[in-house]
Design a protein around this motif. Structure first.
Motif, short mmCIF file in Angstrom:
data_model
loop_
_atom_site.label_atom_id
_atom_site.label_comp_id
_atom_site.label_asym_id
_atom_site.label_seq_id
_atom_site.Cartn_x
_atom_site.Cartn_y
_atom_site.Cartn_z
N GLU A 5 29.49 49.46 21.01
CA GLU A 5 28.55 49.70 22.10
C GLU A 5 27.87 51.04 21.88
OE1 GLU A 5 29.32 46.13 23.99
OE2 GLU A 5 27.82 47.63 24.54
N GLN A 6 26.55 51.02 21.83
CA GLN A 6 25.81 52.26 21.66
C GLN A 6 25.17 52.68 22.97
OE1 GLN A 6 23.93 51.32 17.40
NE2 GLN A 6 23.26 53.29 18.22
N SER A 7 25.12 54.00 23.18
CA SER A 7 24.45 54.52 24.37
C SER A 7 23.81 55.87 24.05
CB SER A 7 25.44 54.68 25.52
OG SER A 7 26.46 55.60 25.18
N PRO A 8 22.68 56.18 24.68
CA PRO A 8 21.91 55.26 25.52
C PRO A 8 21.13 54.27 24.67
CG PRO A 8 20.73 57.31 25.25
CD PRO A 8 22.05 57.49 24.53
N GLN A 9 20.48 53.32 25.31
CA GLN A 9 19.68 52.35 24.58
C GLN A 9 18.35 52.97 24.16
OE1 GLN A 9 19.07 48.68 26.70
NE2 GLN A 9 17.99 47.70 25.00
N PHE A 10 17.80 53.83 25.04
CA PHE A 10 16.55 54.53 24.75
C PHE A 10 16.71 56.00 25.07
CE2 PHE A 10 14.04 50.77 24.08
CZ PHE A 10 14.59 49.81 24.92
N LEU A 11 16.02 56.83 24.28
CA LEU A 11 16.07 58.27 24.49
C LEU A 11 14.72 58.85 24.10
CD1 LEU A 11 18.21 60.34 25.30
CD2 LEU A 11 18.89 60.52 22.92
N SER A 12 14.10 59.55 25.06
CA SER A 12 12.80 60.16 24.79
C SER A 12 12.90 61.64 25.12
CB SER A 12 11.71 59.50 25.64
OG SER A 12 10.44 60.10 25.38
N ILE A 13 12.65 62.48 24.14
CA ILE A 13 12.79 63.92 24.35
C ILE A 13 11.60 64.66 23.75
CG2 ILE A 13 15.32 63.85 24.36
CD1 ILE A 13 15.20 64.96 21.48
N GLN A 14 11.50 65.92 24.13
CA GLN A 14 10.45 66.79 23.61
C GLN A 14 10.93 67.43 22.31
OE1 GLN A 14 7.83 66.74 25.81
NE2 GLN A 14 6.53 67.80 24.34
N GLU A 15 9.97 67.66 21.43
CA GLU A 15 10.27 68.36 20.18
C GLU A 15 11.01 69.67 20.47
OE1 GLU A 15 6.73 69.21 17.95
OE2 GLU A 15 7.83 70.02 16.24
N GLY A 16 12.05 69.93 19.70
CA GLY A 16 12.83 71.15 19.87
C GLY A 16 14.10 70.97 20.70
N THR A 92 33.32 49.02 9.83
CA THR A 92 34.08 48.05 9.05
C THR A 92 35.51 48.03 9.59
OG1 THR A 92 32.76 48.55 7.09
CG2 THR A 92 34.82 47.37 6.75
N LEU A 93 35.98 46.85 9.96
CA LEU A 93 37.36 46.73 10.43
C LEU A 93 38.32 46.81 9.24
CD1 LEU A 93 36.82 43.83 12.99
CD2 LEU A 93 37.29 46.23 13.54
N PRO A 94 39.56 47.21 9.47
CA PRO A 94 40.53 47.25 8.38
C PRO A 94 40.65 45.89 7.69
CG PRO A 94 41.39 48.38 10.31
CD PRO A 94 40.10 47.72 10.74
N ASN A 95 40.81 45.92 6.39
CA ASN A 95 40.96 44.71 5.56
C ASN A 95 39.73 43.80 5.62
OD1 ASN A 95 43.66 45.44 4.86
ND2 ASN A 95 44.29 44.74 6.89
N ASP A 96 38.60 44.34 5.97
CA ASP A 96 37.36 43.58 6.00
C ASP A 96 36.34 44.29 5.13
OD1 ASP A 96 35.50 42.02 8.77
OD2 ASP A 96 35.55 41.64 6.60
N TYR A 97 35.25 43.63 4.81
CA TYR A 97 34.23 44.29 4.00
C TYR A 97 32.83 44.01 4.50
CZ TYR A 97 34.05 39.70 1.80
OH TYR A 97 33.95 38.36 1.58
N LYS A 98 32.74 43.45 5.72
CA LYS A 98 31.42 43.29 6.28
C LYS A 98 31.28 44.25 7.45
CE LYS A 98 32.77 39.29 9.09
NZ LYS A 98 34.20 39.32 8.76
N LEU A 99 30.01 44.56 7.77
CA LEU A 99 29.71 45.52 8.82
C LEU A 99 29.42 44.83 10.14
CD1 LEU A 99 27.29 47.86 6.85
CD2 LEU A 99 29.56 48.47 7.67
N SER A 100 29.89 45.45 11.22
CA SER A 100 29.49 45.04 12.56
C SER A 100 28.60 46.13 13.12
CB SER A 100 30.71 44.87 13.46
OG SER A 100 31.54 43.83 13.00
N PHE A 101 27.44 45.75 13.63
CA PHE A 101 26.45 46.72 14.09
C PHE A 101 26.43 46.84 15.60
CE2 PHE A 101 23.84 48.15 10.55
CZ PHE A 101 24.26 47.29 9.54
N GLY A 102 26.13 48.05 16.07
CA GLY A 102 25.78 48.25 17.46
C GLY A 102 24.34 47.78 17.70
N ALA A 103 23.94 47.75 18.97
CA ALA A 103 22.60 47.26 19.32
C ALA A 103 21.51 48.29 19.02
CB ALA A 103 22.54 46.87 20.78
N GLY A 104 21.91 49.55 18.81
CA GLY A 104 20.93 50.56 18.42
C GLY A 104 20.46 51.43 19.57
N THR A 105 20.02 52.62 19.22
CA THR A 105 19.42 53.56 20.17
C THR A 105 18.03 53.92 19.65
OG1 THR A 105 21.52 54.53 20.86
CG2 THR A 105 19.54 55.87 21.18
N THR A 106 17.02 53.66 20.47
CA THR A 106 15.65 54.01 20.08
C THR A 106 15.37 55.43 20.53
OG1 THR A 106 14.92 51.72 20.28
CG2 THR A 106 13.22 53.41 20.32
#
Lengths: 111, 113
Positions: A5-16, A92-106
């Motif tokens: 689970e990724q948070s936040p889903q969106f993030l908008s900030i000012q330069e700096g 990557t979970l133990p003993n696995d070799y594929k990736l599980s992705f979060g939904a992302g943060t823009t």
């Protein structure tokens, strides 16, 4: 239900300004990665963390892997417009070799 | 640098058509993956392969099949395209079972009308 689970889903900030993106799970991962994706392109690997408590720095980006290897964070210091993009965590979970992705943060950094 | 190349950036297909998405990697990676990416859902694994002629189902294999006749090439097949398969499709490769860092192609934006 997503494994990461990724948070936040969106993030908008000012330069700096600073920002932090979180990636959490109830599962233990053998490794965790962060990717950045720009519009119309595939994700590009930023970093891999494998040890609980590990901290890695990539210029203004700081990545941390939780002690229990269930969570991670990405911190950007003094963000620039070039940091704009979709940030994805993947594990990557133990003993696995594929990736599980979060939904992302823009992340949008305004000039 | 690893290069993963997908055959098309944009595709428009009609409902019911058989669709082939091709992916080639040039670094002798053992593992290859097909994901679809939809807003708010992240990347979901469709199929993956860890060796030539080997394939395993991912999280959402229904309506898809794959082919890996050569190590460098991994094809995704939509047997009968439907509008709910409109999506961004991403191919990726990784070196071995123990090295999961993924290298992605540029993606194929598929629209089924």
């Amino acid at each position: 239900t997503q494994l990461l689970e990724q948070s936040p889903q969106f993030l908008s900030i000012q330069e700096g300004e600073n920002l932090t993106v979180y990636c959490n799970s109830s599962s233990v991962f053998s490794s965790l990665q962060w990717y950045r994706q720009e519009p119309g392109e595939g994700p590009v690997l930023l970093v891999t963390v494998v040890t609980g408590g590990e901290v890695k720095k990539l210029k203004r980006l700081t990545f941390q892997f939780g002690d229990a290897r269930k969570d991670s964070s990405l911190h950007i210091t003094a963000a620039q417009p070039g940091d704009t993009g979709l940030y994805l965590c993947a594990g990557t979970l133990p003993n696995d070799y594929k990736l599980s992705f979060g939904a992302g943060t823009t992340v949008t950094v305004r000039a | 640098d690893v290069k993963v190349t997908q055959s098309s950036r944009y595709l428009v297909k009609r409902t019911g058509e058989k669709v082939f998405l091709e992916c080639v990697q040039d670094m002798d990676h053992e593992n290859m993956f097909w994901y679809r990416q939809d807003p708010g859902l992240g990347l979901r694994l469709i199929y993956f392969s860890y060796d030539v002629k080997m394939k395993e189902k991912g999280d959402i294999p229904e309506g898809y099949s794959v082919s890996r006749e050569k190590k460098e090439r991994f094809s995704l097949i939509l047997e009968s395209a439907s509008t709910n398969q409109t999506s961004m499709y991403l191919c990726a490769s990784s070196l071995t079972r123990g090295r999961t860092e993924a290298f992605f192609g540029q993606g194929t934006r598929l629209t089924v009308v």
